[in-house]
Structure formats: structure tokens, C-alpha cells
Design a protein around this motif. Structure first.
Motif, PDB file in Angstrom:
ATOM      1  N   LEU A  40       2.972  20.147  -9.869  1.00 49.66           N
ATOM      2  CA  LEU A  40       2.829  18.694  -9.874  1.00 49.66           C
ATOM      3  C   LEU A  40       2.498  18.192 -11.272  1.00 49.66           C
ATOM      4  N   GLY A  41       1.626  18.923 -11.982  1.00 45.67           N
ATOM      5  CA  GLY A  41       1.266  18.537 -13.343  1.00 45.67           C
ATOM      6  C   GLY A  41       2.466  18.547 -14.275  1.00 45.67           C
ATOM      7  N   ALA A  42       3.302  19.567 -14.133  1.00 43.25           N
ATOM      8  CA  ALA A  42       4.500  19.660 -14.977  1.00 43.25           C
ATOM      9  C   ALA A  42       5.464  18.516 -14.670  1.00 43.25           C
ATOM     10  N   HIS A  78       6.923  12.231 -16.700  1.00 47.52           N
ATOM     11  CA  HIS A  78       7.008  10.784 -16.473  1.00 47.52           C
ATOM     12  C   HIS A  78       5.728  10.045 -16.871  1.00 47.52           C
ATOM     13  N   MET A  79       4.845  10.731 -17.584  1.00 43.93           N
ATOM     14  CA  MET A  79       3.557  10.138 -17.914  1.00 43.93           C
ATOM     15  C   MET A  79       3.701   8.914 -18.820  1.00 43.93           C
ATOM     16  N   GLU A  80       4.660   8.953 -19.739  1.00 51.88           N
ATOM     17  CA  GLU A  80       4.871   7.796 -20.620  1.00 51.88           C
ATOM     18  C   GLU A  80       5.324   6.582 -19.817  1.00 51.88           C
ATOM     19  N   LEU A  81       6.175   6.816 -18.827  1.00 55.39           N
ATOM     20  CA  LEU A  81       6.611   5.731 -17.955  1.00 55.39           C
ATOM     21  C   LEU A  81       5.422   5.143 -17.197  1.00 55.39           C
ATOM     22  N   VAL A  82       4.598   6.009 -16.627  1.00 54.15           N
ATOM     23  CA  VAL A  82       3.435   5.545 -15.855  1.00 54.15           C
ATOM     24  C   VAL A  82       2.490   4.748 -16.749  1.00 54.15           C
ATOM     25  N   GLN A 134      -5.916   8.401 -12.413  1.00 53.46           N
ATOM     26  CA  GLN A 134      -6.143   8.079 -11.003  1.00 53.46           C
ATOM     27  C   GLN A 134      -4.859   8.245 -10.189  1.00 53.46           C
ATOM     28  N   LEU A 135      -3.755   7.850 -10.781  1.00 54.72           N
ATOM     29  CA  LEU A 135      -2.474   7.965 -10.084  1.00 54.72           C
ATOM     30  C   LEU A 135      -2.078   9.418  -9.868  1.00 54.72           C
ATOM     31  N   PHE A 136      -2.402  10.282 -10.827  1.00 54.17           N
ATOM     32  CA  PHE A 136      -2.115  11.704 -10.629  1.00 54.17           C
ATOM     33  C   PHE A 136      -2.890  12.230  -9.426  1.00 54.17           C
ATOM     34  N   GLU A 137      -4.174  11.853  -9.327  1.00 52.44           N
ATOM     35  CA  GLU A 137      -4.991  12.296  -8.195  1.00 52.44           C
ATOM     36  C   GLU A 137      -4.432  11.745  -6.880  1.00 52.44           C
ATOM     37  N   GLN A 138      -3.922  10.532  -6.930  1.00 59.76           N
ATOM     38  CA  GLN A 138      -3.331   9.928  -5.733  1.00 59.76           C
ATOM     39  C   GLN A 138      -2.076  10.682  -5.308  1.00 59.76           C
ATOM     40  N   LEU A 139      -1.300  11.139  -6.296  1.00 60.09           N
ATOM     41  CA  LEU A 139      -0.052  11.847  -5.996  1.00 60.09           C
ATOM     42  C   LEU A 139      -0.295  13.170  -5.296  1.00 60.09           C
ATOM     43  N   ILE A 140      -1.447  13.778  -5.529  1.00 59.39           N
ATOM     44  CA  ILE A 140      -1.748  15.085  -4.933  1.00 59.39           C
ATOM     45  C   ILE A 140      -1.559  15.036  -3.419  1.00 59.39           C
ATOM     46  N   THR A 141      -1.996  13.949  -2.811  1.00 56.06           N
ATOM     47  CA  THR A 141      -1.829  13.806  -1.360  1.00 56.06           C
ATOM     48  C   THR A 141      -0.582  12.999  -1.003  1.00 56.06           C
ATOM     49  N   ASP A 142      -0.310  11.933  -1.756  1.00 57.35           N
ATOM     50  CA  ASP A 142       0.804  11.038  -1.400  1.00 57.35           C
ATOM     51  C   ASP A 142       2.155  11.738  -1.429  1.00 57.35           C
ATOM     52  N   HIS A 144       7.455   4.853 -10.189  1.00 56.49           N
ATOM     53  CA  HIS A 144       7.361   3.531 -10.808  1.00 56.49           C
ATOM     54  C   HIS A 144       6.789   2.533  -9.801  1.00 56.49           C
ATOM     55  N   SER A 145       7.268   2.599  -8.566  1.00 58.44           N
ATOM     56  CA  SER A 145       6.796   1.693  -7.521  1.00 58.44           C
ATOM     57  C   SER A 145       5.336   1.941  -7.188  1.00 58.44           C
ATOM     58  N   VAL A 146       4.947   3.212  -7.100  1.00 57.13           N
ATOM     59  CA  VAL A 146       3.556   3.558  -6.801  1.00 57.13           C
ATOM     60  C   VAL A 146       2.631   3.057  -7.911  1.00 57.13           C
ATOM     61  N   ALA A 147       3.042   3.267  -9.176  1.00 58.18           N
ATOM     62  CA  ALA A 147       2.224   2.825 -10.308  1.00 58.18           C
ATOM     63  C   ALA A 147       2.105   1.306 -10.329  1.00 58.18           C
ATOM     64  N   ARG A 148       3.210   0.621 -10.080  1.00 59.85           N
ATOM     65  CA  ARG A 148       3.189  -0.845 -10.059  1.00 59.85           C
ATOM     66  C   ARG A 148       2.270  -1.361  -8.960  1.00 59.85           C
ATOM     67  N   ASN A 149       2.388  -0.798  -7.764  1.00 54.24           N
ATOM     68  CA  ASN A 149       1.559  -1.248  -6.653  1.00 54.24           C
ATOM     69  C   ASN A 149       0.079  -0.957  -6.891  1.00 54.24           C
ATOM     70  N   TYR A 150      -0.196   0.177  -7.531  1.00 53.08           N
ATOM     71  CA  TYR A 150      -1.581   0.493  -7.871  1.00 53.08           C
ATOM     72  C   TYR A 150      -2.147  -0.573  -8.810  1.00 53.08           C
ATOM     73  N   CYS A 151      -1.370  -0.938  -9.818  1.00 56.06           N
ATOM     74  CA  CYS A 151      -1.834  -1.947 -10.784  1.00 56.06           C
ATOM     75  C   CYS A 151      -1.986  -3.314 -10.132  1.00 56.06           C
ATOM     76  N   LEU A 152      -1.049  -3.668  -9.253  1.00 58.53           N
ATOM     77  CA  LEU A 152      -1.151  -4.951  -8.558  1.00 58.53           C
ATOM     78  C   LEU A 152      -2.414  -5.001  -7.708  1.00 58.53           C
ATOM     79  N   MET A 153      -2.751  -3.866  -7.098  1.00 57.28           N
ATOM     80  CA  MET A 153      -3.971  -3.815  -6.300  1.00 57.28           C
ATOM     81  C   MET A 153      -5.195  -3.990  -7.196  1.00 57.28           C
ATOM     82  N   GLN A 154      -5.178  -3.361  -8.375  1.00 56.67           N
ATOM     83  CA  GLN A 154      -6.293  -3.521  -9.309  1.00 56.67           C
ATOM     84  C   GLN A 154      -6.420  -4.965  -9.771  1.00 56.67           C
TER      85      GLN A 154
END
Length: 199
Positions: free
Chosen positions: A30-32, A37-41, A61-69, A83-93
Motif C-alpha cells: 500500500l505504501g508503494a 500518487h502522493m504528489e497528486l494527493v 491521515q488519508l494514508f491511514e484511511q486507505l488502510i481500511t477503505d 482523487h475523489s477520496v482526497a477531495r471529499n476528505y478536504c471538503l469534510m475538513q
């Protein structure tokens, strides 16, 4: 045989990494994948959060979220999904920040020079194709709060926190039929409310 194949041959495509991680739960895989895509996130997070440190924290935080998602969702195109997950996370923040700012502003109305009273009330779009999204964010908080509590809770969990139907049912205590009904009615009511703001 299935696991041996993944140990013997390192994944190369996003889809192979996703399949290998879901099969093994190996965080190195998962880390690899995430590193690709870390620059995109980070770019997505900075676009919305407008703060370097906050954006860096969001990336972690998003990496930790991906572990389960990632093990819970069927992902066909990882980059666009991420991209969608990162956007939604930011919108929630941002939504949480707006609610806090509005509550603080209301509490500080007698002090016009206070920091809360000078908090920005609008989010400015970066470019034309984000204009509708940002406008929706501006009115989302009020429209969500206008929903019945059950609909609001299901909408937040399913769309903003990317929870599955089963997860929403577990967290709310509703059965699946109720969850789907609340989501359907909540979407309809939210759409009607937000269309009024567009008029």
C-alpha cells in the motif's frame, strides 16, 4: 499459489498493487502504491486547505484511511478514486471548519474586531471548472443541517466519509433498507435545497 504469485512477482500497475494489497494486507504494498500518487494527493489537499502543514497532515491521515477503505471498496481506477477520496476528505475538513467559524462568529457577534468575527465566510474557486463544487460547498452546510437527523447522518457517513452501506448501518443502528431509504430521501431533499441556492 495465489499468495506465492504475489511474493514472487512484484506488482507494477495500480490495479496489481490494489489486488495484491487486498489479498495480503501488506502495508508495504500500500505504501508503494500510495507513494506513486502522493504528489497528486498533496496537490488536491493544498488546493482546498491552502496550508502546507495542514495538507501534509491530510496526506498522512488519508494514508491511514486507505488502510481500511481500500480493502472495503471495489476500486476499478485507483487514481481517480483516490482523487475523489482526497477531495471529499478536504471538503469534510472545510465543512467542519466553516461550522466552527460560523458558531464562533455567532458567539462573538458583540465583538466585531474578534478573530472569529473576521473569519472568511466564502470559499473562492481556483478555476472555472471548480466553481460549481465550491458553490455547493458554501450552501452544503445549511442544507445538511436542514435535513432530518437520520438523513443527515447517513449522507455524511456515506458520501463525505466514504463509508459503505454496511458501515453506515453498523454506525447508526439502522438496517440496510432504512439506510438506503434515508440516503435516497436525503439526496432528494439535499438536491432540492441546493437547487434553491443556485436560483
Amino acid at each position: 499459489m495465489f499468495f506465492k504469485r504475489f511474493r514472487r512477482q512484484q506488482p507494477t500497475t495500480d490495479a496489481e498493487f490494489v489486488a495484491a494489497y487486498k489479498a495480503t494486507g501488506n502495508l508495504e504494498l500500500l505504501g508503494a502504491l500510495y507513494e506513486r500518487h502522493m504528489e497528486l494527493v498533496y496537490a488536491v489537499c493544498f488546493k482546498y486547505l491552502r496550508d502546507e502543514e495542514e495538507s501534509k497532515d491530510a496526506v498522512m491521515q488519508l494514508f491511514e484511511q486507505l488502510i481500511t477503505d481500500l480493502r472495503r471498496h471495489e476500486v476499478q481506477h485507483f487514481r481517480s478514486w483516490l482523487h475523489s477520496v482526497a477531495r471529499n476528505y478536504c471538503l469534510m475538513q472545510l465543512r467542519s471548519r466553516r461550522v466552527y467559524s460560523e458558531e464562533s462568529l455567532s458567539a462573538s457577534s458583540d465583538d466585531p474586531d474578534s478573530e472569529a468575527a473576521s473569519a472568511p465566510r466564502q470559499l473562492v474557486a481556483d478555476d472555472d471548472n471548480e466553481l460549481d463544487l465550491e458553490h455547493d460547498l458554501n450552501c452544503m452546510s445549511g442544507c445538511l443541517n436542514a435535513l432530518p437527523p437520520e438523513q443527515k447522518r447517513c449522507i455524511e457517513l456515506f458520501y463525505l466519509k466514504q463509508k459503505s452501506y454496511a458501515d453506515v448501518a453498523d454506525e447508526t443502528g439502522f438496517d440496510l433498507k432504512q439506510v438506503k431509504s434515508y440516503l435516497q430521501n436525503g439526496r432528494r431533499n439535499l438536491k432540492i435545497c441546493m437547487e434553491k441556492h443556485h436560483d
